[in-house]
Design a protein around this motif. Structure first.
Motif, PDB file in Angstrom:
ATOM      1  N   THR A 148       2.129   5.177   9.372  1.00 15.92           N
ATOM      2  CA  THR A 148       2.591   3.829   9.724  1.00 15.92           C
ATOM      3  C   THR A 148       1.904   2.719   8.944  1.00 15.92           C
ATOM      4  O   THR A 148       2.557   1.756   8.515  1.00 15.92           O
ATOM      5  N   ILE A 149       0.607   2.819   8.747  1.00 16.18           N
ATOM      6  CA  ILE A 149      -0.153   1.727   8.150  1.00 16.18           C
ATOM      7  C   ILE A 149       0.261   1.406   6.709  1.00 16.18           C
ATOM      8  O   ILE A 149       0.316   0.219   6.332  1.00 16.18           O
ATOM      9  N   PRO A 150       0.578   2.385   5.841  1.00 18.09           N
ATOM     10  CA  PRO A 150       1.016   2.015   4.492  1.00 18.09           C
ATOM     11  C   PRO A 150       2.208   1.057   4.481  1.00 18.09           C
ATOM     12  O   PRO A 150       2.218   0.064   3.734  1.00 18.09           O
ATOM     13  N   GLN A 151       3.214   1.310   5.319  1.00 21.12           N
ATOM     14  CA  GLN A 151       4.377   0.420   5.392  1.00 21.12           C
ATOM     15  C   GLN A 151       4.000  -0.937   5.969  1.00 21.12           C
ATOM     16  O   GLN A 151       4.499  -1.983   5.534  1.00 21.12           O
ATOM     17  N   ALA A 152       3.093  -0.930   6.954  1.00 19.86           N
ATOM     18  CA  ALA A 152       2.645  -2.191   7.549  1.00 19.86           C
ATOM     19  C   ALA A 152       1.893  -3.030   6.520  1.00 19.86           C
ATOM     20  O   ALA A 152       2.048  -4.258   6.466  1.00 19.86           O
ATOM     21  N   LEU A 153       1.087  -2.390   5.682  1.00 23.13           N
ATOM     22  CA  LEU A 153       0.352  -3.108   4.649  1.00 23.13           C
ATOM     23  C   LEU A 153       1.290  -3.682   3.588  1.00 23.13           C
ATOM     24  O   LEU A 153       1.051  -4.775   3.064  1.00 23.13           O
ATOM     25  N   ALA A 154       2.354  -2.957   3.288  1.00 21.53           N
ATOM     26  CA  ALA A 154       3.340  -3.471   2.331  1.00 21.53           C
ATOM     27  C   ALA A 154       4.000  -4.737   2.866  1.00 21.53           C
ATOM     28  O   ALA A 154       4.212  -5.706   2.121  1.00 21.53           O
ATOM     29  N   THR A 161      -1.015 -14.258  -0.005  1.00 18.04           N
ATOM     30  CA  THR A 161      -1.035 -14.500  -1.455  1.00 18.04           C
ATOM     31  C   THR A 161      -2.079 -13.641  -2.163  1.00 18.04           C
ATOM     32  O   THR A 161      -1.897 -13.281  -3.329  1.00 18.04           O
ATOM     33  N   GLN A 162      -3.161 -13.313  -1.476  1.00 20.69           N
ATOM     34  CA  GLN A 162      -4.185 -12.465  -2.082  1.00 20.69           C
ATOM     35  C   GLN A 162      -3.668 -11.035  -2.266  1.00 20.69           C
ATOM     36  O   GLN A 162      -2.975 -10.505  -1.390  1.00 20.69           O
ATOM     37  N   PRO A 163      -3.988 -10.402  -3.391  1.00 23.23           N
ATOM     38  CA  PRO A 163      -3.625  -8.983  -3.526  1.00 23.23           C
ATOM     39  C   PRO A 163      -4.455  -8.146  -2.554  1.00 23.23           C
ATOM     40  O   PRO A 163      -5.661  -8.373  -2.389  1.00 23.23           O
ATOM     41  N   LEU A 164      -3.808  -7.212  -1.892  1.00 20.93           N
ATOM     42  CA  LEU A 164      -4.517  -6.318  -0.976  1.00 20.93           C
ATOM     43  C   LEU A 164      -5.121  -5.158  -1.757  1.00 20.93           C
ATOM     44  O   LEU A 164      -4.429  -4.494  -2.536  1.00 20.93           O
ATOM     45  N   LEU A 165      -6.398  -4.924  -1.549  1.00 18.30           N
ATOM     46  CA  LEU A 165      -7.093  -3.780  -2.130  1.00 18.30           C
ATOM     47  C   LEU A 165      -7.367  -2.809  -0.993  1.00 18.30           C
ATOM     48  O   LEU A 165      -8.031  -3.160  -0.013  1.00 18.30           O
ATOM     49  N   ILE A 166      -6.857  -1.604  -1.098  1.00 12.84           N
ATOM     50  CA  ILE A 166      -6.838  -0.684   0.046  1.00 12.84           C
ATOM     51  C   ILE A 166      -7.627   0.574  -0.260  1.00 12.84           C
ATOM     52  O   ILE A 166      -7.422   1.223  -1.287  1.00 12.84           O
ATOM     53  N   THR A 167      -8.526   0.911   0.644  1.00 15.78           N
ATOM     54  CA  THR A 167      -9.197   2.211   0.630  1.00 15.78           C
ATOM     55  C   THR A 167      -8.813   2.923   1.912  1.00 15.78           C
ATOM     56  O   THR A 167      -9.072   2.424   3.007  1.00 15.78           O
ATOM     57  N   GLN A 180       2.215  10.170  -0.498  1.00 14.03           N
ATOM     58  CA  GLN A 180       3.673  10.006  -0.469  1.00 14.03           C
ATOM     59  C   GLN A 180       4.076   8.765   0.323  1.00 14.03           C
ATOM     60  O   GLN A 180       4.999   8.043  -0.062  1.00 14.03           O
ATOM     61  N   CYS A 181       3.374   8.511   1.420  1.00 17.30           N
ATOM     62  CA  CYS A 181       3.673   7.337   2.244  1.00 17.30           C
ATOM     63  C   CYS A 181       3.444   6.047   1.453  1.00 17.30           C
ATOM     64  O   CYS A 181       4.224   5.096   1.563  1.00 17.30           O
ATOM     65  N   TYR A 182       2.383   6.005   0.667  1.00 17.89           N
ATOM     66  CA  TYR A 182       2.114   4.811  -0.148  1.00 17.89           C
ATOM     67  C   TYR A 182       3.098   4.690  -1.315  1.00 17.89           C
ATOM     68  O   TYR A 182       3.483   3.584  -1.705  1.00 17.89           O
ATOM     69  N   GLN A 183       3.509   5.824  -1.866  1.00 17.51           N
ATOM     70  CA  GLN A 183       4.455   5.799  -2.984  1.00 17.51           C
ATOM     71  C   GLN A 183       5.819   5.251  -2.568  1.00 17.51           C
ATOM     72  O   GLN A 183       6.584   4.762  -3.410  1.00 17.51           O
ATOM     73  N   GLN A 184       6.095   5.283  -1.280  1.00 19.23           N
ATOM     74  CA  GLN A 184       7.360   4.760  -0.768  1.00 19.23           C
ATOM     75  C   GLN A 184       7.305   3.257  -0.495  1.00 19.23           C
ATOM     76  O   GLN A 184       8.285   2.670  -0.051  1.00 19.23           O
ATOM     77  N   THR A 185       6.163   2.634  -0.773  1.00 16.87           N
ATOM     78  CA  THR A 185       6.001   1.201  -0.538  1.00 16.87           C
ATOM     79  C   THR A 185       6.041   0.442  -1.853  1.00 16.87           C
ATOM     80  O   THR A 185       6.087   1.038  -2.936  1.00 16.87           O
ATOM     81  N   SER A 186       5.975  -0.881  -1.742  1.00 18.94           N
ATOM     82  CA  SER A 186       5.965  -1.740  -2.927  1.00 18.94           C
ATOM     83  C   SER A 186       4.556  -2.089  -3.377  1.00 18.94           C
ATOM     84  O   SER A 186       4.376  -2.899  -4.295  1.00 18.94           O
ATOM     85  N   LEU A 187       3.546  -1.498  -2.759  1.00 21.88           N
ATOM     86  CA  LEU A 187       2.161  -1.785  -3.118  1.00 21.88           C
ATOM     87  C   LEU A 187       1.841  -1.207  -4.496  1.00 21.88           C
ATOM     88  O   LEU A 187       2.328  -0.135  -4.863  1.00 21.88           O
TER      89      LEU A 187
END
Length: 315
Positions: A148-154, A161-167, A180-187
């Motif tokens: 869930t969180i990858p889509q929420a972060l997208a 306006t700040q770019p999100l840096l995610i670990t 795979q979940c992150y690859q499906q986002t626009s991040l």
């Protein structure tokens, strides 16, 4: 290491409860024999069913007993052990409601010693070009968080306006699925670092502007101590729902209630996760957390002092 034969009874069926007097008698005899052999000056128990026969054995042998409760809601074992204890240490305010005598001492949770030298307040954290979000699912991972969180972060990235840096610490055996979940986002892929597990949590804490995590006792204590805002998603099957109450304990503190949010695991959706994260983001911009909880930082020293004082008093 001295093993004894004992097992838990919660949710284990009627037969386990019926057998309890016999298994407890056997394990208490084993614990008594061990204590007789090693001759300790004091016994410290930290909860869990194996604590019960050990606590009873220490009481029977007249050995000072100190217990420590790490969660906001005391477990059954520690409730029983507290009957025999000389001192009861606890991590979160209100754990033993109505117990006001000097037997009960609010010590905090003893956290990883390496955090002591790495902790910085929000205002002095490592500067970077974006807004750093750390996601912790524990060593085994948390599937609902990973999905869930990858889509929420997208969606959050569209609002800020700040770019999100995610670990994102996804847990062992969840790396491929989480990627795979992150690859499906626009991040942007270069802004996302996915790891199974890290032994360098102090470094990750130091860089984080915000954290998403379960609400185990040690996680809550560490996050509170490093002075980092967080969204907690408590593990839904924790005994007595203690993870929710761990997180709620922080949220109930008026000093920094606005910088901690909670979503129940079963209520976690992309939209409400994004909204909570955005509210936290705005709160951080307006009222950064410029202090940290010191209770947990001094917990180890305080517990050791309590043990020493108890030994001296009973020697």
């Amino acid at each position: 290491m001295h093993p004894i034969t004992f097992s838990g009874v919660r949710k284990k069926g009627l037969m386990r409860w019926l057998a309890l007097p016999f298994t407890l008698f056997k394990s208490t005899r084993q614990a008594t024999s061990i204590l007789k052999s090693i001759q300790p000056d004091a016994v410290l128990v930290m909860g869990g069913y194996v604590s019960v026969p050990t606590a009873i054995a220490s009481f029977l042998k007249g050995i000072p007993l100190i217990i420590h409760e790490q969660n906001s809601i005391p477990g059954l074992a520690n409730k029983l052990c507290s009957i025999f204890a000389h001192k009861v240490c606890y991590a979160f305010a209100g754990s033993f409601k109505g117990k006001t005598n000097n037997k009960y001492i609010h010590t905090g949770n003893p956290i990883n010693h390496s955090l002591h030298t790495s902790i910085k307040t929000t205002s002095s954290k490592i500067k970077h070009s974006g807004f750093h979000i750390l996601i912790l699912g524990g060593s085994l991972g948390a599937k609902t968080i990973n999905i869930t969180i990858p889509q929420a972060l997208a969606k959050l990235q569209e609002k800020v306006t700040q770019p999100l840096l995610i670990t994102h610490q996804c847990g062992r055996n969840h790396l491929h699925e989480t990627k795979q979940c992150y690859q499906q986002t626009s991040l942007y892929a270069e802004n996302v670092d996915i790891i199974e597990f890290s032994d360098s949590l102090p470094d990750l804490y130091q860089q984080a502007d915000m954290i998403v995590a379960r609400a185990g006792a040690m996680s809550v204590a560490e996050i509170n101590s490093v002075g980092c805002p967080a969204l907690f998603i408590p593990y839904p099957h924790a005994v007595n729902d203690h993870q929710y109450h761990n997180a709620k304990n922080l949220q109930n503190n008026p000093q920094y209630a606005h910088l901690y949010a909670i979503i129940r695991d079963q209520q976690l959706t992309i939209d409400n996760a994004c909204e909570k994260l955005y509210q936290l983001y705005k709160a951080i911009q307006q009222h950064p957390l410029d202090h940290m909880e010191t209770k947990h930082l001094s917990a180890t020293k305080n517990i050791v002092c309590i043990i020493e004082q108890t030994i001296a008093k009973n020697s």
